[in-house]
Design an enzyme around this catalytic site. Structure first.
Site, PDB file in Angstrom:
ATOM      1  N   HIS A 235      68.947  38.966  61.348  1.00 16.73           N
ATOM      2  CA  HIS A 235      68.197  38.318  62.427  1.00 16.73           C
ATOM      3  C   HIS A 235      66.686  38.369  62.254  1.00 16.73           C
ATOM      4  O   HIS A 235      65.943  37.810  63.043  1.00 16.73           O
ATOM      5  CB  HIS A 235      68.618  38.860  63.797  1.00 16.73           C
ATOM      6  CG  HIS A 235      68.129  40.221  64.152  1.00 16.73           C
ATOM      7  ND1 HIS A 235      67.115  40.413  65.051  1.00 16.73           N
ATOM      8  CD2 HIS A 235      68.511  41.455  63.759  1.00 16.73           C
ATOM      9  CE1 HIS A 235      66.914  41.713  65.209  1.00 16.73           C
ATOM     10  NE2 HIS A 235      67.747  42.364  64.421  1.00 16.73           N
ATOM     11  N   CYS A 359      62.673  47.435  69.713  1.00 17.05           N
ATOM     12  CA  CYS A 359      63.730  48.390  70.021  1.00 17.05           C
ATOM     13  C   CYS A 359      63.211  49.487  70.942  1.00 17.05           C
ATOM     14  O   CYS A 359      63.986  50.138  71.608  1.00 17.05           O
ATOM     15  CB  CYS A 359      64.276  49.011  68.738  1.00 17.05           C
ATOM     16  SG  CYS A 359      64.464  47.826  67.416  1.00 17.05           S
TER      17      CYS A 359
END
Ligand code: PLP
Length: 426
Positions: A235, A359
């Protein structure tokens, strides 16, 4: 509302050609790549083509590519696969037992890993988990641009050898793995991997790199870098989320993490994600062909954005701008503002960017990468990352150059501490 996305280090959209390549594998070509019949063999063929495409992007052999669920799994597999805390060094051969101290009691506490403080959490937290099992880990510091000194790595290597004349029952630590990322996700800083690879080779130590942020953006060649293991993620290079790969140099002794069937030669059991793998293969092929052109175009736009912001926003500067960087990333401090507040203000105006690793967004702690390069917590909190992509246009940059200075000025106007400091400096 005009929406501009400058957060390509967090994730990228699936390229239309990639999606087209994947679609048949959800329906007409739905076979299991482990099945012997024709539908299964067609799926197998597609998986093997993708393996060749990924291998071609990083200069490896197809059989050295293991498909995984993404960067996190690849990093974990490389680290736990090489450093098994439960396995001791081989016992001395029977005829050598008089010469060496008995090693039976030697377990994890004599294994040693070298890494750096600015790694992604997928590496840092894996190392910390091993530390809990007694493995020693050295987290080397980096300079103001986020680069590690290869000589510091050489000095940190532990050989495990003791002076044979000094009979000791205590085993000395031995470096089993060097794991250093290729490009940093927050700064774009590229590490001197070729030099580190040479050092690892000379010392005969396994060398892993997290190349999640470099593959597809800059040339990556596993032979030139002399890595034994390399992680990449779909991704981040215009393939879907949930697919990635681990390069495992032929002959590397890697323990499997999952137990199951014989898929991918037992290295990574589990029914293959055929559509995802096909997507990763296609994305790798596109990246290989367009890399040079993309890098030139994107870095010119990145430089225009960076220069434009520096000249329009007083008291702003670039983090890590003097080291070699990936062409798409710039990270700036805007003194006196809260990065999170700026991020939200920009989002409301239609611009997406980031205060650090996607994240860790939501975490209140300042970025560990920015503090590792020497920023004070308040400077780290006042920093924003802009990461451009293959489809970023000059008008996207013009839009950012309008909205960012205005939003910074507005937030500073509202900040009593900034106003006080600004007045004091007049
Ligand atoms: N390593 C780096 C440097 C990253 O930037 C990321 C994701 O942001 C990862 C690893 C994790 O990859 P994935 O999201 O595919 O698990």
């Amino acid at each position: 509302m005009n929406r501009v996305y400058l957060d390509f280090n967090a994730t990228t959209p699936v390229e239309p050609e990639v999606l087209d390549a994947m679609l048949p594998y959800f329906s007409a070509e739905f076979g299991n790549a482990a099945s012997i019949h024709t539908p299964g063999q067609r799926a197998r063929g597609a998986v093997e083509t993708a393996r060749e495409q990924v291998a071609a992007l990083i200069g490896s052999r197809p059989q050295e590519i293991v498909f995984t669920s993404g960067g996190t799994e690849s990093d974990n597999h490389a680290i736990f696969g090489v450093v098994n805390p439960l396995v001791s060094a081989p016992f001395p051969k029977p005829d050598k037992q008089d010469e060496f101290p008995p090693q039976r009691h030697v377990l994890s506490h004599h294994k040693h890993i070298i890494t750096i403080a600015v790694e992604h959490e997928a590496v840092l937290n894996a190392c910390q988990a091993l530390e809990k099992d007694g493995v020693q880990v050295t987290y080397l510091s980096v300079d103001r641009d986020g680069r590690v000194d290869p000589e510091a790595i050489r000095r940190a290597i532990q050989t495990g050898r003791s002076d044979p004349k000094i009979f000791s029952r205590t085993a000395l630590p031995q470096t089993t793995l060097i794991t250093i990322m290729h490009a940093n996700n927050e700064l774009g800083t590229v590490q001197p991997l070729e030099q580190i690879g040479r050092i690892a080779k000379e010392a005969d130590i396994y060398f892993h790199t997290d190349a999640v942020q470099s593959v597809g953006k800059i040339p990556v060649d596993v032979k030139a870098l002399q890595v034994d293991l390399l992680s990449l993620s779909g991704h981040k290079l215009y393939a879907p989320k949930g697919i990635g790969a681990l390069y495992v140099r032929g002959g590397t002794r890697l323990r499997q993490l999952l137990y199951g069937g014989h898929h991918q030669r037992g290295f990574r059991p589990g029914t293959e994600n055929v559509a995802g793998i096909v997507g990763l293969g296609k994305a790798a092929e596109i990246a290989r062909k367009s890399l040079t052109e993309d890098a030139q175009r994107v870095s010119a736009l990145r430089d225009k954005l960076q220069q434009g912001l520096l000249s329009r926003v007083p008291q702003s500067r670039v983090n890590g701008g003097d080291a070699p960087r990936t062409p798409n990333t710039t990270n700036l401090v805007f003194s006196g503002i809260e990065g999170e507040a700026l991020l939200i203000a920009l989002d409301l105006k239609g611009l997406a960017c980031s205060t650090g690793a996607a994240c860790s967004s939501g975490a209140v702690e300042p970025s560990h990468v920015l503090t590792a390069i020497g920023l004070q917590p308040e400077e780290a909190r006042a920093s924003l990352r802009f990461s451009l992509g293959r489809h970023t246009t000059p008008s996207d940059i013009d839009f950012a150059l309008t909205v960012v200075p205005a939003a910074v000025a507005q937030l500073r106007e509202l900040s009593p501490t900034y106003r006080k400091e600004a007045t004091a400096h007049k």
